[in-house]
Design a protein around this motif. Structure first.
Motif, PDB file in Angstrom:
ATOM      1  N   UNK A  14      26.821   1.159 -15.903  1.00  0.00           N
ATOM      2  CA  UNK A  14      27.239   0.708 -14.588  1.00  0.00           C
ATOM      3  C   UNK A  14      26.358   1.254 -13.473  1.00  0.00           C
ATOM      4  N   UNK A  15      25.135   1.620 -13.780  1.00  0.00           N
ATOM      5  CA  UNK A  15      24.209   2.129 -12.772  1.00  0.00           C
ATOM      6  C   UNK A  15      23.555   0.964 -12.030  1.00  0.00           C
ATOM      7  N   UNK A  16      23.245   1.169 -10.761  1.00  0.00           N
ATOM      8  CA  UNK A  16      22.549   0.140  -9.982  1.00  0.00           C
ATOM      9  C   UNK A  16      21.084   0.029 -10.376  1.00  0.00           C
ATOM     10  N   UNK A  17      20.580   0.943 -11.200  1.00  0.00           N
ATOM     11  CA  UNK A  17      19.172   0.958 -11.577  1.00  0.00           C
ATOM     12  C   UNK A  17      18.911   0.327 -12.942  1.00  0.00           C
ATOM     13  N   UNK A  18      19.846  -0.474 -13.457  1.00  0.00           N
ATOM     14  CA  UNK A  18      19.655  -1.128 -14.757  1.00  0.00           C
ATOM     15  C   UNK A  18      18.453  -2.061 -14.699  1.00  0.00           C
ATOM     16  N   UNK A  19      17.687  -2.086 -15.787  1.00  0.00           N
ATOM     17  CA  UNK A  19      16.555  -2.996 -15.914  1.00  0.00           C
ATOM     18  C   UNK A  19      16.521  -3.557 -17.322  1.00  0.00           C
ATOM     19  N   UNK A  20      16.172  -4.831 -17.431  1.00  0.00           N
ATOM     20  CA  UNK A  20      15.888  -5.463 -18.707  1.00  0.00           C
ATOM     21  C   UNK A  20      14.439  -5.904 -18.646  1.00  0.00           C
ATOM     22  N   UNK A  21      13.735  -5.776 -19.772  1.00  0.00           N
ATOM     23  CA  UNK A  21      12.319  -6.093 -19.768  1.00  0.00           C
ATOM     24  C   UNK A  21      11.925  -6.713 -21.093  1.00  0.00           C
ATOM     25  N   UNK A  22      11.009  -7.685 -21.021  1.00  0.00           N
ATOM     26  CA  UNK A  22      10.382  -8.257 -22.216  1.00  0.00           C
ATOM     27  C   UNK A  22       8.877  -8.274 -21.971  1.00  0.00           C
ATOM     28  N   UNK A  23       8.116  -7.773 -22.939  1.00  0.00           N
ATOM     29  CA  UNK A  23       6.669  -7.698 -22.808  1.00  0.00           C
ATOM     30  C   UNK A  23       6.020  -8.201 -24.086  1.00  0.00           C
ATOM     31  N   UNK A  24       4.945  -8.969 -23.927  1.00  0.00           N
ATOM     32  CA  UNK A  24       4.163  -9.476 -25.049  1.00  0.00           C
ATOM     33  C   UNK A  24       2.721  -9.037 -24.850  1.00  0.00           C
TER      34      UNK A  24
ATOM     35  N   UNK B 211      13.794  -7.635 -15.228  1.00  0.00           N
ATOM     36  CA  UNK B 211      14.926  -8.172 -14.480  1.00  0.00           C
ATOM     37  C   UNK B 211      15.892  -7.047 -14.169  1.00  0.00           C
ATOM     38  N   UNK B 212      16.726  -7.248 -13.167  1.00  0.00           N
ATOM     39  CA  UNK B 212      17.658  -6.216 -12.748  1.00  0.00           C
ATOM     40  C   UNK B 212      17.098  -5.505 -11.547  1.00  0.00           C
ATOM     41  N   UNK B 213      17.051  -4.166 -11.615  1.00  0.00           N
ATOM     42  CA  UNK B 213      16.528  -3.361 -10.514  1.00  0.00           C
ATOM     43  C   UNK B 213      15.019  -3.578 -10.381  1.00  0.00           C
ATOM     44  N   UNK B 214      14.559  -3.919  -9.196  1.00  0.00           N
ATOM     45  CA  UNK B 214      13.150  -4.209  -8.888  1.00  0.00           C
ATOM     46  C   UNK B 214      12.534  -5.210  -9.873  1.00  0.00           C
ATOM     47  N   UNK B 215      13.038  -6.445  -9.908  1.00  0.00           N
ATOM     48  CA  UNK B 215      12.519  -7.431 -10.859  1.00  0.00           C
ATOM     49  C   UNK B 215      11.085  -7.846 -10.516  1.00  0.00           C
ATOM     50  N   UNK B 216      10.289  -8.079 -11.554  1.00  0.00           N
ATOM     51  CA  UNK B 216       8.900  -8.475 -11.328  1.00  0.00           C
ATOM     52  C   UNK B 216       8.299  -9.121 -12.570  1.00  0.00           C
TER      53      UNK B 216
ATOM     54  N   UNK C  46       6.567  -9.671  -7.314  1.00  0.00           N
ATOM     55  CA  UNK C  46       7.981  -9.364  -7.129  1.00  0.00           C
ATOM     56  C   UNK C  46       8.815 -10.616  -7.306  1.00  0.00           C
ATOM     57  N   UNK C  47       9.986 -10.463  -7.915  1.00  0.00           N
ATOM     58  CA  UNK C  47      10.927 -11.567  -8.065  1.00  0.00           C
ATOM     59  C   UNK C  47      12.137 -11.406  -7.151  1.00  0.00           C
ATOM     60  N   UNK C  48      12.239 -10.272  -6.461  1.00  0.00           N
ATOM     61  CA  UNK C  48      13.334 -10.012  -5.533  1.00  0.00           C
ATOM     62  C   UNK C  48      12.919 -10.467  -4.140  1.00  0.00           C
ATOM     63  N   UNK C  49      13.582 -11.491  -3.569  1.00  0.00           N
ATOM     64  CA  UNK C  49      13.184 -11.986  -2.253  1.00  0.00           C
ATOM     65  C   UNK C  49      13.416 -10.976  -1.129  1.00  0.00           C
ATOM     66  N   UNK C  50      14.204  -9.931  -1.375  1.00  0.00           N
ATOM     67  CA  UNK C  50      14.472  -8.924  -0.356  1.00  0.00           C
ATOM     68  C   UNK C  50      13.438  -7.812  -0.330  1.00  0.00           C
ATOM     69  N   UNK C  51      12.575  -7.754  -1.350  1.00  0.00           N
ATOM     70  CA  UNK C  51      11.551  -6.708  -1.428  1.00  0.00           C
ATOM     71  C   UNK C  51      10.198  -7.338  -1.122  1.00  0.00           C
ATOM     72  N   UNK C  52       9.508  -6.781  -0.135  1.00  0.00           N
ATOM     73  CA  UNK C  52       8.210  -7.344   0.260  1.00  0.00           C
ATOM     74  C   UNK C  52       7.036  -6.453  -0.121  1.00  0.00           C
ATOM     75  N   UNK C  53       7.304  -5.284  -0.696  1.00  0.00           N
ATOM     76  CA  UNK C  53       6.211  -4.396  -1.078  1.00  0.00           C
ATOM     77  C   UNK C  53       6.155  -4.268  -2.599  1.00  0.00           C
ATOM     78  N   UNK C  54       5.055  -3.719  -3.083  1.00  0.00           N
ATOM     79  CA  UNK C  54       4.930  -3.441  -4.505  1.00  0.00           C
ATOM     80  C   UNK C  54       4.177  -4.490  -5.291  1.00  0.00           C
ATOM     81  N   UNK C  55       4.108  -5.728  -4.799  1.00  0.00           N
ATOM     82  CA  UNK C  55       3.357  -6.762  -5.516  1.00  0.00           C
ATOM     83  C   UNK C  55       1.877  -6.614  -5.153  1.00  0.00           C
TER      84      UNK C  55
END
Length: 169
Positions: free
Chosen positions: A76-86, A110-115, A145-154
């Motif tokens: 139940x943490x707000x920092x959950x992330x799911x990831x798939x990498x090939x 996906x999840x926290x800071x999606x990209x 970035x996939x989060x429309x609210x985050x404008x930095x990091x990409x």
């Protein structure tokens, strides 16, 4: 299974892996890791399941590797992330001291800071002496970035690298 208790958390983990020799110079690798962390005095919890698989081989002068990994987190943490990498790589040995390599990797978080993340490199290794090599490479990376609210990091980057590599095998 491993149990770790610190002053603020308790973690239980299960780790397993498999290496299967397919004959010749080919192999299949697989690993499965699962962990559960509970924080003392807090309602927050964190669960993670990581799976990884790869097929690799080195027939003749060629070598290859195809891999995939998946991270599924829970709790139940707000920092959950799911990831798939090939990822994929291909190398060709020009002679006993030189090798050309091509590597590709792509992934989605996906999840926290999606990209989305994509990476490409083309390199040439030249063995100078035993485990010392000069590596020249061209690298390209694109992080979106996939989060429309985050404008930095990409970012996008590319460049030519020259490295002196020490291999301690």
């Amino acid at each position: 299974s491993v149990l770790s208790i610190t002053s603020t958390s308790e973690t239980t983990a299960f780790v397993t892996g498999l290496h299967w020799d397919l004959g010749g110079t080919h192999a299949l690798d697989f690993s499965l890791d699962q962990s559960r962390t509970r924080f003392v005095g807090s309602a927050f919890a964190s669960d993670a399941l990581t799976m990884y698989g790869a097929l690799s081989g080195s027939p003749g002068r060629w070598s290859y590797r195809l891999g995939a990994s998946v991270l599924a987190s829970g709790g139940n943490s707000q920092f959950k992330q799911d990831n798939a990498t090939f990822d994929a790589s291909l190398a060709y040995r020009l002679d006993p001291r030189q090798r050309l390599r091509l590597a590709l990797q792509t992934g989605r978080t996906q999840g926290y800071l999606p990209q989305d993340d994509a990476f490409f490199t083309l390199s040439h290794d030249y063995q100078i002496y035993k485990n010392v090599a000069l590596v020249t490479s061209y690298r390209w990376r694109n992080v979106r970035n996939l989060d429309p609210l985050v404008t930095s990091g990409a970012y996008r980057s590319s460049g030519f690298d020259l490295e002196l590599a020490f291999n301690f095998r």
